[in-house]
Scaffold this active site. Structure first.
Site, short mmCIF file in Angstrom:
data_model
loop_
_atom_site.label_atom_id
_atom_site.label_comp_id
_atom_site.label_asym_id
_atom_site.label_seq_id
_atom_site.Cartn_x
_atom_site.Cartn_y
_atom_site.Cartn_z
N TRP A 99 -102.23 -3.44 -20.90
CA TRP A 99 -101.14 -4.17 -20.77
C TRP A 99 -100.24 -3.56 -20.79
O TRP A 99 -98.71 -4.20 -20.57
CB TRP A 99 -100.90 -5.45 -21.74
CG TRP A 99 -102.49 -6.11 -22.15
CD1 TRP A 99 -103.84 -6.56 -22.70
CD2 TRP A 99 -102.37 -7.18 -20.85
NE1 TRP A 99 -104.27 -7.23 -22.68
CE2 TRP A 99 -104.06 -8.28 -21.85
CE3 TRP A 99 -102.26 -7.57 -19.82
CZ2 TRP A 99 -104.91 -8.72 -20.74
CZ3 TRP A 99 -102.63 -8.35 -19.18
CH2 TRP A 99 -104.24 -9.22 -19.66
N ASP A 166 -94.32 -7.08 -26.68
CA ASP A 166 -95.69 -7.68 -26.65
C ASP A 166 -96.47 -7.46 -27.68
O ASP A 166 -96.97 -6.47 -28.46
CB ASP A 166 -96.14 -7.05 -25.49
CG ASP A 166 -97.44 -7.85 -24.46
OD1 ASP A 166 -98.22 -9.52 -25.67
OD2 ASP A 166 -98.01 -8.02 -24.15
N LYS A 190 -103.68 -16.76 -27.09
CA LYS A 190 -104.27 -16.04 -27.95
C LYS A 190 -103.99 -16.68 -30.05
O LYS A 190 -104.99 -16.89 -31.19
CB LYS A 190 -104.52 -14.81 -28.53
CG LYS A 190 -105.15 -14.00 -27.19
CD LYS A 190 -104.65 -13.51 -26.12
CE LYS A 190 -104.65 -12.50 -25.11
NZ LYS A 190 -103.77 -12.31 -24.28
C1 LIG Z 1 -103.65 -11.51 -22.98
C2 LIG Z 1 -103.38 -10.46 -23.24
C3 LIG Z 1 -101.62 -10.55 -21.93
C4 LIG Z 1 -101.94 -11.07 -20.94
O1 LIG Z 1 -101.52 -12.44 -20.96
P1 LIG Z 1 -100.95 -13.08 -20.19
O2 LIG Z 1 -100.07 -14.79 -21.04
O3 LIG Z 1 -102.40 -13.65 -19.37
O4 LIG Z 1 -100.18 -13.29 -18.66
C5 LIG Z 1 -100.78 -9.54 -22.26
N1 LIG Z 1 -100.65 -8.69 -23.68
C6 LIG Z 1 -101.45 -8.96 -24.31
C7 LIG Z 1 -100.94 -7.95 -25.33
C8 LIG Z 1 -102.79 -9.21 -24.86
O5 LIG Z 1 -103.43 -9.88 -25.48
#
Ligand SMILES: *Cc1c(COP(=O)(O)O)cnc(C)c1O
Length: 356
Positions: A99, A166, A190
């Site tokens: 990511w 993030d 999540k």
């Molecule tokens: C799942 C995830 C993403 C991707 O998220 P999307 O909403 O599918 O774009 C980005 N960063 C992390 C840390 C993730 O766990």
């Protein structure tokens, strides 16, 4: 048989959020209308948006000089929004996984990117240490929890430049000092709610620094200045996220869930350490995630990997297959997962060991 949902994302939600969403889909608060068919400008939806925003603010103790936005497009769209809005000359990134790499790729479109450190050579099985943040960067970007690799930056780091994080997979899992960040963002699917919406918690000061002209929908200001209602938002996702945050508040909020998350992750890590069949993929204890627990079979038992998966499935354990880049297993144990489900997994690990 009861199912124990260890999926990495979209993932387990509270029973409260699922049941109340179902009711709202049938008949929202006795209005005779479904949440699927009401206007995003209606009084009913305004109340939902206001409560969702207020709950996120309250749960994370977000200071008044920060704005909260709900944005379509997931964390991945914000990978490009961040440099578009904030990278004027140079940005710094810490590369802790797939990511992070995707975020770096987008940033390179807009300017110079200084990757201060990377653990790529070791399939990201640790958080790099000993790097410095360049003081002339427009911002410094981190991924707090590396969902695929089971590593996590569990402290709020000090940064001389705006810190952007993030937090897709560990938001609301532990108390955070929001004042140390310029922007906290992620996808909701999540730990906040279902798929279809992302979130951003932005220091207002940072919004003042935007100079580049850009498309309306990619500007953070479009969301903060219009209460995330410039265009039609993902109404139902926001409704479910609000309900899930209401559940979190009613169970004692972030500090209470953090205690449970520590207890839950320790239960599983202790069994991985004790059991002769398994080992963790993250050697440094301080780097181990409390949200995604990654582990593999010890070399001498490797050929049993698929068989244990079958055994676990027979016990109602769902979603523990590791990401293809790491292999083995990954148990995602987000806020809504009760410790009882982790005990079921631990018991399965013990029984399987005894069977061999
Ligand atoms: C799942 C995830 C993403 C991707 O998220 P999307 O909403 O599918 O774009 C980005 N960063 C992390 C840390 C993730 O766990």
């Amino acid at each position: 048989m009861k199912k124990h949902n260890f999926n990495a994302g979209p993932s387990i939600l509270s029973q409260y959020a699922i049941e109340e969403t179902a009711k709202g889909v049938q008949n929202l608060n006795g209005s005779g209308l479904s949440v699927l068919e009401i206007s995003h400008r209606s009084k009913d939806f305004s109340a939902i948006m206001d409560e969702a925003t207020a709950l996120l603010r309250e749960l994370l103790d977000v200071p008044q000089d920060y704005s909260i936005a709900f944005i379509h497009g997931g964390a991945s769209m914000q990978f490009c929004m961040i440099p578009y809005n904030f990278l004027n000359k140079k940005a710094a990134y810490l590369d802790t996984g797939a990511w992070s790499s995707k975020a770096i790729k987008e940033a390179k479109i807009f300017g110079e990117v200084d990757v201060v450190a990377s653990s790529k050579e070791a399939v990201y099985n640790y958080i790099p240490k000993g790097w410095t943040i360049p003081a002339d960067a427009d911002y410094f970007h981190i991924t707090t929890n590396n969902t695929i690799y089971g590593t996590e930056i569990k402290t709020d780091i000090d940064s001389p430049v705006p810190l952007i994080a993030d937090t897709s997979s560990d938001i609301l899992s532990r108390p955070m000092d929001v004042s140390k960040y310029g922007l906290i963002y992620g996808g909701a699917q999540k730990n906040i709610g279902p798929a279809g919406v992302g979130f951003a918690i932005i220091k207002n000061e940072l919004l003042e620094k935007i100079v580049r002209p850009m498309p309306t929908m990619l500007s953070y200001k479009t969301y903060t200045e219009n209460g995330s209602l410039y265009n039609t938002p993902s109404c139902v996702s926001i409704y479910s996220a609000m309900l899930n945050m209401r559940w979190l508040k009613n169970t004692g909020g972030v500090s209470a869930i953090y205690k449970k998350n520590i207890e839950k992750s320790e239960l599983l890590y202790n069994e991985i350490n004790r059991n002769k069949l398994f080992k963790t993929t993250v050697a440094n204890e301080a780097d181990r995630s409390i949200m995604n627990v990654t582990f593999v079979m010890n070399d001498e038992y490797k050929e049993k990997e698929a068989d244990f998966m079958t055994y676990a499935t027979s016990k109602g354990i769902i979603g523990i297959k590791g990401h293809r880049s790491v292999g083995g297993y990954r148990a995602s144990i987000y806020n809504a997962m009760p410790i009882e489900s982790i005990q079921v997994l631990v018991d399965a690990m013990k029984e399987y060991e005894a069977k061999l």
